[in-house]
Design a protein around this motif. Structure first.
Motif, PDB file in Angstrom:
ATOM      1  N   ARG A  79      43.312  41.710  29.193  1.00  0.00           N
ATOM      2  CA  ARG A  79      42.202  41.145  29.954  1.00  0.00           C
ATOM      3  C   ARG A  79      41.434  42.178  30.771  1.00  0.00           C
ATOM      4  NH1 ARG A  79      42.550  35.844  29.189  1.00  0.00           N
ATOM      5  NH2 ARG A  79      44.115  35.782  27.577  1.00  0.00           N
ATOM      6  N   ALA A  80      41.904  43.419  30.792  1.00  0.00           N
ATOM      7  CA  ALA A  80      41.223  44.462  31.569  1.00  0.00           C
ATOM      8  C   ALA A  80      40.075  45.093  30.783  1.00  0.00           C
ATOM      9  CB  ALA A  80      42.226  45.534  31.984  1.00  0.00           C
ATOM     10  N   TYR A 100      41.478  47.120  18.355  1.00  0.00           N
ATOM     11  CA  TYR A 100      41.054  46.772  19.714  1.00  0.00           C
ATOM     12  C   TYR A 100      41.842  45.555  20.170  1.00  0.00           C
ATOM     13  CZ  TYR A 100      37.957  45.116  23.437  1.00  0.00           C
ATOM     14  OH  TYR A 100      37.447  44.684  24.632  1.00  0.00           O
ATOM     15  N   ARG A 101      42.419  45.610  21.391  1.00  0.00           N
ATOM     16  CA  ARG A 101      43.262  44.504  21.859  1.00  0.00           C
ATOM     17  C   ARG A 101      42.687  43.799  23.083  1.00  0.00           C
ATOM     18  NH1 ARG A 101      45.375  42.430  18.293  1.00  0.00           N
ATOM     19  NH2 ARG A 101      46.808  41.347  19.685  1.00  0.00           N
ATOM     20  N   GLY A 102      41.457  44.161  23.474  1.00  0.00           N
ATOM     21  CA  GLY A 102      40.873  43.532  24.656  1.00  0.00           C
ATOM     22  C   GLY A 102      40.121  42.256  24.304  1.00  0.00           C
ATOM     23  N   LEU A 103      39.268  41.813  25.222  1.00  0.00           N
ATOM     24  CA  LEU A 103      38.486  40.601  24.980  1.00  0.00           C
ATOM     25  C   LEU A 103      37.021  40.970  24.695  1.00  0.00           C
ATOM     26  CD1 LEU A 103      39.994  38.224  27.672  1.00  0.00           C
ATOM     27  CD2 LEU A 103      40.424  38.261  25.216  1.00  0.00           C
ATOM     28  N   ASP A 125      24.054  36.568  33.426  1.00  0.00           N
ATOM     29  CA  ASP A 125      24.500  35.998  34.698  1.00  0.00           C
ATOM     30  C   ASP A 125      25.969  35.585  34.622  1.00  0.00           C
ATOM     31  OD1 ASP A 125      23.603  34.272  32.768  1.00  0.00           O
ATOM     32  OD2 ASP A 125      22.821  32.772  34.153  1.00  0.00           O
ATOM     33  N   ARG A 126      26.326  34.998  33.450  1.00  0.00           N
ATOM     34  CA  ARG A 126      27.703  34.571  33.281  1.00  0.00           C
ATOM     35  C   ARG A 126      28.648  35.781  33.155  1.00  0.00           C
ATOM     36  NH1 ARG A 126      29.470  30.273  28.851  1.00  0.00           N
ATOM     37  NH2 ARG A 126      27.216  29.989  28.686  1.00  0.00           N
ATOM     38  N   LEU A 127      28.133  36.841  32.507  1.00  0.00           N
ATOM     39  CA  LEU A 127      28.917  38.075  32.393  1.00  0.00           C
ATOM     40  C   LEU A 127      29.176  38.666  33.784  1.00  0.00           C
ATOM     41  CD1 LEU A 127      30.126  40.446  30.764  1.00  0.00           C
ATOM     42  CD2 LEU A 127      27.820  41.378  30.559  1.00  0.00           C
ATOM     43  N   ALA A 128      28.154  38.639  34.640  1.00  0.00           N
ATOM     44  CA  ALA A 128      28.294  39.181  35.998  1.00  0.00           C
ATOM     45  C   ALA A 128      29.355  38.399  36.778  1.00  0.00           C
ATOM     46  CB  ALA A 128      26.946  39.132  36.712  1.00  0.00           C
ATOM     47  N   GLU A 129      29.319  37.076  36.661  1.00  0.00           N
ATOM     48  CA  GLU A 129      30.328  36.234  37.323  1.00  0.00           C
ATOM     49  C   GLU A 129      31.730  36.614  36.866  1.00  0.00           C
ATOM     50  OE1 GLU A 129      29.622  32.054  36.630  1.00  0.00           O
ATOM     51  OE2 GLU A 129      27.518  32.292  37.209  1.00  0.00           O
ATOM     52  N   ARG A 130      31.820  36.848  35.546  1.00  0.00           N
ATOM     53  CA  ARG A 130      33.129  37.180  35.002  1.00  0.00           C
ATOM     54  C   ARG A 130      33.632  38.514  35.558  1.00  0.00           C
ATOM     55  NH1 ARG A 130      34.564  36.899  28.712  1.00  0.00           N
ATOM     56  NH2 ARG A 130      36.616  37.889  28.731  1.00  0.00           N
ATOM     57  N   LEU A 131      32.717  39.478  35.710  1.00  0.00           N
ATOM     58  CA  LEU A 131      33.111  40.772  36.264  1.00  0.00           C
ATOM     59  C   LEU A 131      33.516  40.619  37.735  1.00  0.00           C
ATOM     60  CD1 LEU A 131      30.471  43.201  34.698  1.00  0.00           C
ATOM     61  CD2 LEU A 131      32.714  42.533  33.831  1.00  0.00           C
ATOM     62  N   ASP A 132      32.886  39.658  38.431  1.00  0.00           N
ATOM     63  CA  ASP A 132      33.214  39.410  39.846  1.00  0.00           C
ATOM     64  C   ASP A 132      34.647  38.914  40.019  1.00  0.00           C
ATOM     65  OD1 ASP A 132      30.852  40.189  40.997  1.00  0.00           O
ATOM     66  OD2 ASP A 132      29.899  38.228  40.714  1.00  0.00           O
ATOM     67  N   ARG A 133      35.185  38.261  38.961  1.00  0.00           N
ATOM     68  CA  ARG A 133      36.524  37.677  39.094  1.00  0.00           C
ATOM     69  C   ARG A 133      37.620  38.745  39.195  1.00  0.00           C
ATOM     70  NH1 ARG A 133      37.570  33.982  34.460  1.00  0.00           N
ATOM     71  NH2 ARG A 133      35.390  34.028  33.760  1.00  0.00           N
ATOM     72  N   GLY A 134      37.275  40.013  38.826  1.00  0.00           N
ATOM     73  CA  GLY A 134      38.196  41.110  39.106  1.00  0.00           C
ATOM     74  C   GLY A 134      39.224  41.426  38.042  1.00  0.00           C
ATOM     75  N   GLU A 135      39.260  40.647  36.940  1.00  0.00           N
ATOM     76  CA  GLU A 135      40.239  40.939  35.894  1.00  0.00           C
ATOM     77  C   GLU A 135      39.837  42.161  35.079  1.00  0.00           C
ATOM     78  OE1 GLU A 135      42.698  37.061  34.167  1.00  0.00           O
ATOM     79  OE2 GLU A 135      40.766  37.599  33.311  1.00  0.00           O
ATOM     80  N   VAL A 136      38.542  42.228  34.758  1.00  0.00           N
ATOM     81  CA  VAL A 136      38.033  43.288  33.882  1.00  0.00           C
ATOM     82  C   VAL A 136      37.972  44.617  34.628  1.00  0.00           C
ATOM     83  CG1 VAL A 136      36.041  44.045  32.530  1.00  0.00           C
ATOM     84  CG2 VAL A 136      36.663  41.620  32.584  1.00  0.00           C
ATOM     85  N   GLN A 137      38.454  45.694  33.974  1.00  0.00           N
ATOM     86  CA  GLN A 137      38.371  47.014  34.597  1.00  0.00           C
ATOM     87  C   GLN A 137      37.427  47.947  33.850  1.00  0.00           C
ATOM     88  OE1 GLN A 137      42.500  48.251  34.989  1.00  0.00           O
ATOM     89  NE2 GLN A 137      42.852  46.343  36.120  1.00  0.00           N
ATOM     90  N   LEU A 165      33.148  49.252  38.377  1.00  0.00           N
ATOM     91  CA  LEU A 165      33.918  49.151  37.132  1.00  0.00           C
ATOM     92  C   LEU A 165      33.456  50.258  36.180  1.00  0.00           C
ATOM     93  CD1 LEU A 165      33.633  45.304  36.593  1.00  0.00           C
ATOM     94  CD2 LEU A 165      35.560  46.570  37.567  1.00  0.00           C
ATOM     95  N   ARG A 166      34.346  50.655  35.278  1.00  0.00           N
ATOM     96  CA  ARG A 166      33.960  51.627  34.265  1.00  0.00           C
ATOM     97  C   ARG A 166      33.071  50.955  33.229  1.00  0.00           C
ATOM     98  NH1 ARG A 166      38.581  54.443  31.009  1.00  0.00           N
ATOM     99  NH2 ARG A 166      36.883  55.663  30.106  1.00  0.00           N
TER     100      ARG A 166
END
Lengths: 198, 198
Positions: A79-80, A100-103, A125-137, A165-166
């Motif tokens: 999930r990162a 590739y093993r990510g999402l 906008d939805r992608l930004a929300e998802r990045l805000d949730r903190g799972e993705v690195q 984030l990277r």
């Protein structure tokens, strides 16, 4: 004229398929009626079922029959890592070949001010929300190399950077096993400009 | 894996169309789901209706929703002329371009002893019965120029001659407006061998 009508309607209906003109549509209709009614019946049923039941995953926007697609629901994916692509076909291609093993996040298009396609039309906008949730690195940008694809990649990279984030871009260059003489000039120029230290 | 399944089933089902491989099928499926669900729904419905309702005309064997097709039922066609063709596509081609006003007989194939296709498999028994009825005065043979097409034409010509009917073959040669340099050798040899007195 009722007897010709249904066959003509079928030929006309087949033309909604991409790359199918009048001659090909006629050939398809005759083939189905003459040689493969069973296949035609299966196609009709599957097509209707798919149109009725296949929607979009609420997390990654890829095609899915359930609110959350199999990839997003899988506990085995990392999930990162989040790979951003333009279309479901890109997800298929990466899943079929790479390890590739990510999402994923599927834009279902690319930003294009000239065609009136704004960031919110491709779900940024939805992608930004998802990045805000903190799972993705790390956000891996795998949009196309067109002007619009590059612009979309840079726009999303800025969103990722603002959240510390990277953001990475997949490598573009000479394909493995590709002979330089057969590679187009644009790819070759890019491959030389983007050369790496050994 | 149920969510991937329906989409995969659709891609698989689309491959029953002639000339559609895995990549094209995927492109078609994504196109229908992403951009043209209305067209896909219409295609599904029309396809099912056509498969259920389109059969063959009992007189000419062409596709028809009714026992007798529109052409055979039309009072405006000349019943003394019968054009014998291999497929429904040939009927469409002649109807679209030529000012032919006679009727048709569609073989739905051609005689081919090597493939086990005998005269009765392409309805020649039914054609003979029709010639016996005495309406037809000339049989126009428009089968293909393959070995099988030629053999079929000669076989039917014999049947017509035995009943004292005229049997004619459509002209083969250089297409109108065709430049000799672009016409294949076989056509050119035939055009010279089949030259006519002016």
């Amino acid at each position: 004229m009722s007897e010709a009508a249904l066959l003509d309607q079928l030929i006309q209906a087949l033309r909604c398929l991409p790359g199918v003109g009048p001659k090909t549509a006629q050939r398809m209709a005759f083939h189905l009626l003459e040689r493969d009614r069973e296949g035609g019946r299966r196609l009709s049923e599957t097509l209707l079922a798919a149109i009725q039941r296949v929607g979009h995953c609420e997390q990654c926007r890829n095609f899915s029959e359930t609110p959350l697609c199999t990839l997003c629901a899988s506990p085995r994916r990392d999930r990162a890592l989040l790979c951003v692509v333009e279309s479901p076909a890109d997800v298929s291609a990466i899943e079929q070949s790479a390890d590739y093993r990510g999402l994923y996040f599927v834009l279902m298009g690319r930003m294009s001010p000239l065609d009136g396609i704004r960031p919110e039309d491709i779900g940024i906008d939805r992608l930004a929300e998802r990045l805000d949730r903190g799972e993705v690195q790390e956000v891996i940008l795998a949009t196309g190399t067109t002007v619009e694809g590059e612009a979309t990649a840079h726009y999303i990279a800025q969103i990722a950077h603002r959240r510390n984030l990277r953001a990475t871009r997949i490598a573009h260059g000479v394909p493995l096993g590709g002979e330089l003489g057969y590679v187009d000039g644009g790819t070759l120029s890019h491959a030389i400009a983007a050369r790496r230290e050994l």
